[in-house]
Structure formats: structure tokens, C-alpha cells
Scaffold this active site. Structure first.
Site, PDB file in Angstrom:
ATOM      1  CG  ASP A 193       2.333  -0.573   3.063  1.00 17.45           C
ATOM      2  OD1 ASP A 193       2.913  -0.609   1.949  1.00 17.45           O
ATOM      3  OD2 ASP A 193       2.567  -1.405   3.959  1.00 17.45           O
ATOM      4  CD  GLU A 218       5.137   0.748   5.055  1.00 17.73           C
ATOM      5  OE1 GLU A 218       4.798   1.581   5.929  1.00 17.73           O
ATOM      6  OE2 GLU A 218       5.120  -0.467   5.250  1.00 17.73           O
ATOM      7  CE  LYS A 265       6.760  -6.069   7.391  1.00 23.53           C
ATOM      8  NZ  LYS A 265       6.870  -4.607   7.395  1.00 23.53           N
ATOM      9  CD1 TRP A 320       1.146  -3.351  12.576  1.00 29.13           C
ATOM     10  CD2 TRP A 320       1.990  -5.406  12.243  1.00 29.13           C
ATOM     11  NE1 TRP A 320       0.111  -4.198  12.256  1.00 29.13           N
ATOM     12  CE2 TRP A 320       0.606  -5.459  12.045  1.00 29.13           C
ATOM     13  CE3 TRP A 320       2.738  -6.575  12.096  1.00 29.13           C
ATOM     14  CZ2 TRP A 320      -0.064  -6.638  11.702  1.00 29.13           C
ATOM     15  CZ3 TRP A 320       2.081  -7.752  11.756  1.00 29.13           C
ATOM     16  CH2 TRP A 320       0.693  -7.771  11.549  1.00 29.13           C
TER      17      TRP A 320
HETATM   18  C1  0XW Z   1       1.725  -3.985   8.462  1.00 34.24           C
HETATM   19  N1  0XW Z   1       2.679  -5.037   8.243  1.00 34.24           N
HETATM   20  C2  0XW Z   1       3.817  -4.851   9.124  1.00 34.24           C
HETATM   21  C3  0XW Z   1       1.988  -6.348   8.547  1.00 34.24           C
HETATM   22  C4  0XW Z   1       1.841  -7.139   7.294  1.00 34.24           C
HETATM   23  O1  0XW Z   1       2.779  -8.148   7.246  1.00 34.24           O
HETATM   24  C5  0XW Z   1       2.135  -6.164   6.202  1.00 34.24           C
HETATM   25  C6  0XW Z   1       3.135  -5.256   6.825  1.00 34.24           C
HETATM   26  C7  0XW Z   1       3.499  -4.082   5.947  1.00 34.24           C
HETATM   27  O2  0XW Z   1       3.808  -2.995   6.425  1.00 34.24           O
HETATM   28  O3  0XW Z   1       3.531  -4.248   4.731  1.00 34.24           O
HETATM   29 MG    MG Z   2       4.576  -2.235   4.503  1.00 38.09          MG
END
Ligand code: 0XW
Ligand code: MG
Length: 367
Positions: A193, A218, A265, A320
Site C-alpha cells: 500500500d 494498493e 472504507k 481491517w
Molecule cells: C490499513 N488501513 C485500513 C488503516 C488505515 O486507516 C490505513 C488503511 C489503508 O489501507 O490505507
Molecule cells: Mg489503503
């Protein structure tokens, strides 16, 4: 079931063991916003929104609370029945600000679930599993140290690791990807990422210098347009995260064929209800994705897990949750926890988690 009162709280969530480091920002403590909707028949529904600082994406804690202040007074007296009607009411009070509306959407679903006696996963279409995979996010760090944590987390049962890179010399980023791969091999799926931190040129170099390592790349670059230029020029699959600012961005990325998957998200997409649309779009094109949020406590964690349970497991990249980086829980009796790299889907009605009474102190705002 009508909305009688809305209480808004903030909770400070310090990062366990110091700093969470990404290409885009270092964060040490997060300011989470919680909404509690109390109904005339004595139910309480909870929602949460917790931007990971003001820089990760165009969201910030005070912005969330200002947006909530615009919306909340207009919801008093509303019936908790049609989520679509409630969404329309929110849109009539405020344009945009999906990450604040997401907290209300969670609380509406929590209430509806409690009223109907079903978990939120049922309201989102129905769970396909009672346990979802999580993934571990390895912060930007020195290659050897990162590889050691990677091996430990695979031993602990995580089926997937996310390696953060970007914001430093290419050489170190290339080294960390190689070291993690040497440490874990095929025992875990890997995502690398960049958190928007790389130029197109750096992304192309990293792709070539790590050619034989099977990872998904990512959000390497800042904008969707930059990422679009990678198509056909890199060999690793490319996933979008921060660029999916709303449902339309997801539709655009899918129709342009520039995303092989997504890091979603819940609050950024505007809430669980809106997430069901992008979930279904991904299903149509067989695209894998995660069900995450940027940060947050047990309320957001429960929301991510309910949604993740409704995604076809072979395309589920994991939920996550911030639990590994947070001390304690909002709900001591029914916390959302990662065990052997997986999370049990709450089976109680609604979200299935309730903050301990009084734990956030006095509400910062009441409507
Ligand atoms: C790993 N995450 C889901 C947590 C942090 O907010 C960053 C994020 C990502 O994937 O960028
Ligand atoms: Mg990310």
C-alpha cells in the site's frame, strides 16, 4: 420507533505503542465521533465516524461534528423504518459529507436490527459466514523489522498482510517487499500500500524490481488519473483505496477498467447502506475488496464485520479493524476481536455492540 434525542460524543483513541506510520501521514491519536440515537420506545442505536487524522483523505473530526450538527436537528421525530427516507432527509439538510452521514446510517441500522430482532448483516442482505478474515497492516518501517512482524502475524493466523510503503527512498520500499516475501512466502496474501505517496515513475520501478512477488498494489499514487496511467504498464494487480471517495468514483474505476480490486472504507463511501451498492457492483465484475474503515472503535469494527459477512468469501480481502492498535474496547462484554486473524460476526440484534454507559463522559452536543 421515533427519534427522541441524539447525543454526540467524542472519544480519544491513542495509538497503542506510539505511531501508526503511512506514506501520507503519521498518526498518534485519533479523535472518534459517536452518535447515540435514543428512540421514544427506549432503544439506543450507535454510529461512529473516525477519520485517521485530517490528511489521509478529505475528512476530519471537526468536519464530521459540524456536519452532524447540520443534520441532527432535522432528524428528531423521524420514524426509524425506511432507511431510504432517512437518507433523503439527511440529503435535504446537507449536501455531501458522506463520512458524517455514515455514522447516522449505522445508528439507523442498529436500531432497525434491534427492533426486528436481527443482526445488521441480515439487513444488509444476509451473512454468508459467521467468521470473516482480517488482515494486518504493517506500518512504514525498516525492512528487517517489518519482515519479523510479518512472520509473527502470519504465525498468529492472519491470512493477509498489508505492507505500507511510500514517502521514502525507493530502495527501502523495494527491500521491505522482498524481505516480507522471504519471511512469509505463500503463507499470506500480500498487499503493498503506497497510500497515495508514489509518483507514477516510482510505482513502475517498484513493480519491475519486485516482478516475481505476487502482491496487489494498493493506491500507489495520489489520484485516480495517475493510477489510470499505470494500466498496461505494471504487471501487479492495482487496487484503489483513497480514490474511492464515493459510489460514483467506484463506478468510474470499474467502468474504466483501472481497478483490479478495492480497499473500501465504510464511512468514506457514505455508510453501510451505500457500501451494499459498491459490494454488488464488485460482485458483477468478480472484483475482490476489503470492508474496512480508516480507524474507529467497536461500533465501526462491528459495522465492517457485518458488511464483510455479506461478501462472497472468495472475493473478501478482509475486514481491517483498528483493534490491534487500540487499548481496550467500548463494549467489555461483547467486544469485536481478532482471533487467529479472523473476526466472529456479532450474532446479537443490531450491531451487537453497546458502549459501556457513561464511558464517553458528557455529550459534546445534544439534539
Ligand atoms: C490499513 N488501513 C485500513 C488503516 C488505515 O486507516 C490505513 C488503511 C489503508 O489501507 O490505507
Ligand atoms: Mg489503503
Amino acid at each position: 420507533m421515533r427519534i427522541d434525542r441524539i447525543n454526540v460524543y467524542s472519544a480519544q483513541l491513542p495509538v497503542k505503542n506510539g505511531v501508526y506510520r503511512m506514506a501520507s501521514a503519521d498518526v498518534e491519536a485519533l479523535d472518534s465521533t459517536l452518535v447515540e440515537i435514543v428512540t421514544d420506545d427506549g432503544f439506543a442505536g450507535w454510529g461512529e465516524t473516525c477519520p485517521i487524522g485530517p490528511v489521509y483523505q478529505p475528512h476530519h473530526a471537526l468536519g464530521a461534528r459540524a456536519a452532524i450538527a447540520e443534520i441532527a436537528p432535522g432528524l428528531i421525530g423521524s420514524e426509524i423504518a425506511s432507511i431510504r427516507l432517512l437518507a433523503r432527509q439527511m440529503n435535504e439538510r446537507l449536501n455531501g459529507h458522506g463520512y458524517a452521514k455514515a455514522a447516522f446510517d449505522m445508528a439507523f441500522l442498529d436500531l432497525l436490527g434491534q427492533k426486528l430482532g436481527v443482526p445488521v448483516s441480515t439487513l444488509l442482505g444476509g451473512a454468508l459466514t459467521d467468521r470473516v478474515p482480517a488482515y494486518y497492516s504493517l506500518i512504514v518501517g525498516p525492512p528487517d523489522e517489518t519482515a519479523k512482524v510479518a512472520a509473527d502475524k502470519v504465525k498468529a493466523g492472519y491470512p493477509r498482510l498489508q505492507v505500507k510503503i511510500g514517502g521514502r527512498d525507493l530502495e527501502e520500499d523495494v527491500a521491505v517487499v522482498h524481505k516480507v516475501w522471504e519471511a512469509v512466502g505463500y503463507k499470506a496474501r500480500l498487499a503493498v500500500d503506497g497510500n497515495r505517496g508514489m509518483t507514477v515513475a516510482a510505482a513502475m520501478h517498484l513493480d519491475r524490481l519486485c516482478q516475481a512477488i505476487p502482491f496487489v498494489f494498493e493506491q500507489p499514487c495520489n489520484t485516480m488519473d495517475e493510477i489510470a496511467t499505470l494500466k498496461g504498464r505494471v504487471t501487479h494487480p492495482v487496487y484503489l483505496d483513497e480514490s474511492t471517495e464515493d459510489q460514483n468514483a467506484v463506478l468510474r474505476a470499474i467502468s474504466l477498467g483501472i481497478a483490479d480490486g478495492f480497499g473500501f472504507k465504510v464511512t468514506r463511501l457514505g455508510g453501510l447502506t451505500k457500501m451494499t451498492t459498491v459490494r454488488d457492483l464488485c460482485a458483477i465484475r468478480s472484483l475482490p475488496h476489503s470492508c474496512d474503515d480508516a480507524w474507529g472503535g467497536d461500533i465501526i469494527a462491528a459495522a465492517c464485520v457485518h458488511l464483510a459477512a455479506t461478501v462472497e468469501p472468495r472475493r473478501m480481502e478482509g475486514a481491517w479493524i483498528a483493534q490491534e492498535y487500540i487499548k481496550g474496547h467500548f463494549d467489555q462484554k461483547h467486544p469485536v476481536v481478532i482471533k487467529q486473524g479472523h473476526i466472529a460476526v456479532p450474532q446479537r440484534s443490531g450491531l451487537g455492540v453497546k458502549p459501556e454507559p457513561g464511558m464517553f463522559g458528557k455529550p459534546g452536543a445534544m439534539y
